[in-house]
Scaffold this active site. Structure first.
Site, mmCIF file in Angstrom:
data_model
loop_
_atom_site.group_PDB
_atom_site.id
_atom_site.type_symbol
_atom_site.label_atom_id
_atom_site.label_comp_id
_atom_site.label_asym_id
_atom_site.label_seq_id
_atom_site.Cartn_x
_atom_site.Cartn_y
_atom_site.Cartn_z
ATOM 1 C CE LYS A 58 -9.077 3.346 3.999
ATOM 2 N NZ LYS A 58 -8.928 4.781 3.379
ATOM 3 C CG ASP B 116 -11.616 5.246 6.488
ATOM 4 O OD1 ASP B 116 -11.356 6.082 7.113
ATOM 5 O OD2 ASP B 116 -11.456 5.159 5.348
ATOM 6 N NE ARG C 286 -9.196 11.934 9.369
ATOM 7 C CZ ARG C 286 -8.582 11.241 8.844
ATOM 8 N NH1 ARG C 286 -9.090 9.877 8.098
ATOM 9 N NH2 ARG C 286 -7.315 11.428 8.540
ATOM 10 C CG HIS D 232 -1.739 1.278 1.326
ATOM 11 N ND1 HIS D 232 -2.773 1.409 0.557
ATOM 12 C CD2 HIS D 232 -1.683 2.486 2.012
ATOM 13 C CE1 HIS D 232 -3.352 2.510 0.706
ATOM 14 N NE2 HIS D 232 -2.710 3.101 1.570
HETATM 15 N N1 URA Z 1 -5.583 7.642 2.917
HETATM 16 C C1 URA Z 1 -6.391 7.246 3.673
HETATM 17 O O1 URA Z 1 -7.113 5.997 3.290
HETATM 18 N N2 URA Z 1 -6.896 7.935 4.779
HETATM 19 C C2 URA Z 1 -6.610 8.936 5.285
HETATM 20 O O2 URA Z 1 -6.639 9.495 6.278
HETATM 21 C C3 URA Z 1 -5.232 9.443 4.617
HETATM 22 C C4 URA Z 1 -4.836 8.818 3.303
#
Ligand code: URA
Length: 439
Positions: free
Chosen positions: A187, A161, A168, A82
Site C-alpha cells: 500500500k 492485499d 489471513r 505510516h
Molecule cells: N497492517 C497491514 O496493513 N497489514 C498487516 O498485515 C498488518 C498490519
C-alpha cells in the site's frame, strides 16, 4: 504451473520464484485459485518464512493488483509517514501540519479504525464538516496550496492485499513478518512519495509484542523499500502504554491541536518532533538536528497551528476548532472515573485492552459495519511509573447512553497493574531503534 507444487515447495522450506508468487496472487485475485490452496500456502509461509527477494516480489505483485498513484502533480518533496497502529496514535494529525510548516508536502491516504486501534479518517471526521472523500483534483490542489492533505484510501489500492488480509484474518496467518511487511509496503509503494518514515509500534498495544520482533519487521520493510529504490527510515517505538493521554476520536483531535499549541503531553510531542525530524532529514531540506530545532520553533511561533487551520478549512472542516476545540468538537460531558484500588506505582498497562475499553464505549468498531460515536473515549491521567494512592483517578471515561461502561471499567481494571516498584526504564523508553534505509 500448479498451485500444489508451489505450496509443496514452500512447505519444504524452499524458495518460491517471482513467477510462482505472481501466479499464486494473480490466480487468487482472478478467482482461479481457491481459498483453500492460498490458505495452505499462507500457512506454509507462516512456518517457513520468505527470503528478502520473495517478500519483495510478493509486495510488488500485490501493489500492482490495483492503482499506483502518481504524485508528480504535487510540487515539492513528498514524504509519507505510516504507523503500524496503536492506541491513542494521532500522530498524523499533528506531524502533518508540523512538517508542512517546514516546507514538506504531506499527501496521505489513510484508513478507518478497526478493533483496538483508531483510524485517522474517523478522527478527522469528528471535526464538523471535514470531508475525507475528496476528488483527485481537490487532493492535488490542497496539497499544493496548503502542503497537507489526507483522503480516505480508495478500494483500488492493492486490492490483492485486501482479499488476502481477509483470508489471513480467519486462518491465523496475520502475525507473520513477511506477510505483514508485504501487506503494509504494497500500500505504501502504491503512492509515489519521495520517501517514507515508518513508525513500527511494539508493546502491549501493538501487533509486535516484543522489541526484537518489531525490529525484524522494521528491517524487513526497510529492505523492501530499498529494493524499490525508495528512501526510507523506520523508528521502532513504544506502545506499552497509550500514546499521549487521549483515546477516542474527538479527544484525539483535541490533543493534536493542543500539541501544536505547545501544550501537548510530553511523549506525544516528542514522538511528533522525532518523526517529523526524520521526515525532514529524509527530504534533504534540513539535517536531523536542524529539523528538530525548526519543528520546535514552528510549534512555539504558531506556524504549525496555522497550517492545521488552513488544512481543516481546505477540506471543508470548521476551522474554529483550532481556536476553541472544546466548543466545536463533539465531546461527551458525561464523565465516569476509573480509580486506583491500592497505593503503589503503575507498573504495567495492557494497552490493547485499554483500546478495547475505548471501543466498547463506542469510539471504535468491532466489525467494519459498526457506527462510531465521535464524542466518547478515555483520558488517561496516570501512565507507567506514576505513583498513585488508593482512590486516585487513573482515567476518565467520556461516555454516552449507548456505551458499555461496565465492560469498559472491567477491561481497565484488568489492564492496569499497581505494584510496590515502578517498571524498568526499558518499558518507558519512547524510541527503541532507528533503521535507516540505504546503509
Ligand atoms: N497492517 C497491514 O496493513 N497489514 C498487516 O498485515 C498488518 C498490519
Amino acid at each position: 504451473m500448479r498451485p500444489v507444487d508451489i505450496i509443496h515447495k514452500k512447505r519444504n522450506g524452499e524458495v518460491n520464484t517471482k513467477e510462482e508468487i505472481e501466479f499464486m496472487i494473480n490466480g487468487y485475485v482472478n478467482g482461479q485459485i481457491p481459498d483453500y490452496q492460498i490458505s495452505a500456502w499462507l500457512m506454509a509461509i507462516y512456518f517457513k518464512g520468505m527470503t528478502k527477494e520473495e517478500r519483495y516480489y510478493l509486495t510488488m505483485v500485490m501493489r500492482d493488483s490495483g492503482d499506483v498513484i502518481d504524485l508528480s502533480g504535487i510540487k515539492g518533496i513528498k514524504i509519507d509517514k505510516h504507523s503500524t497502529g496503536g492506541v491513542g496514535d494521532k500522530t498524523t494529525l499533528a506531524v502533518g501540519p508540523l512538517v508542512a510548516s517546514a516546507g514538506l508536502k504531506v499527501s496521505k491516504l489513510s484508513g478507518r479504525g478497526l478493533g483496538h486501534t483508531g483510524g485517522t479518517i474517523d478522527k478527522l471526521e469528528s471535526i464538523p464538516g471535514f470531508k475525507t472523500a475528496i476528488s483527485k483534483d481537490e487532493f492535488f490542489k490542497i496539497a499544493n496550496e496548503v502542503g497537507m492533505v489526507v483522503a480516505g484510501q480508495t478500494g483500488n489500492i492493492a486490492p490483492a492485499d485486501k482479499k488476502i488480509y481477509a483470508l489471513r484474518d480467519v486462518t491465523a496467518t496475520v502475525d507473520e513478518i513477511s506477510l505483514i511487511s508485504a501487506s503494509i509496503m504494497s500500500k505504501k509503494l502504491a503512492v509515489g512519495s519521495d520517501g517514507i518514515v515508518l513508525d513500527v509500534k511494539t508493546g502491549s498495544g501493538a501487533f509486535m509484542k516484543n522489541v526484537e520482533d518489531a525490529v525484524e519487521l522494521a528491517k524487513s520493510m526497510v529492505e523492501i523499500a530499498e529494493l524499490n529504490n525508495r528512501k526510507i527510515v523506520a523508528l521502532v517505538t513504544n506502545m506499552d502504554q497509550p500514546l499521549g493521554d487521549n483515546i477516542g476520536n474527538s479527544l484525539e483531535v483535541l490533543e493534536a491541536i493542543e500539541t501544536l499549541k505547545g501544550k501537548g503531553p510530553e511523549d506525544f510531542t516528542e514522538l511528533c518532533i522525532e518523526l517529523g525530524a526524520n521526515m525532514l532529514d529524509l527530504s534533504g531540506l534540513y539535517s536531523y538536528e536542524e529539523a528538530r530545532k525548526v519543528l520546535k520553533e514552528n510549534i512555539d511561533n504558531g506556524k504549525a497551528l496555522e497550517i492545521m487551520k488552513k488544512w481543516i478549512k481546505a477540506q471543508g472542516g470548521d476551522d474554529r476548532v483550532v481556536d476553541e476545540p472544546e466548543n466545536i468538537l463533539p465531546i461527551s460531558d458525561k464523565i465516569m472515573e476509573f480509580k486506583a484500588e491500592k497505593d503503589g506505582f503503575i507498573s504495567h498497562i495492557d494497552t490493547e485492552k485499554v483500546g478495547i475499553a475505548s471501543m466498547v464505549l463506542g469510539a471504535g468498531r468491532k466489525k467494519k459495519e459498526d457506527e462510531i460515536d465521535f464524542s466518547v473515549g478515555i483520558k488517561v491521567l496516570k501512565k507507567l511509573g506514576s505513583k498513585v494512592k488508593k482512590g486516585d483517578v487513573i482515567a476518565k471515561l467520556y461516555v454516552s447512553d449507548k456505551s458499555n461502561v461496565e465492560e469498559a471499567m472491567r477491561l481497565l481494571k484488568e489492564s492496569y497493574e499497581i505494584s510496590e516498584n515502578p517498571p524498568g526504564k526499558m518499558k518507558m523508553k519512547l524510541i527503541y531503534e532507528k533503521i535507516i534505509g540505504g546503509k
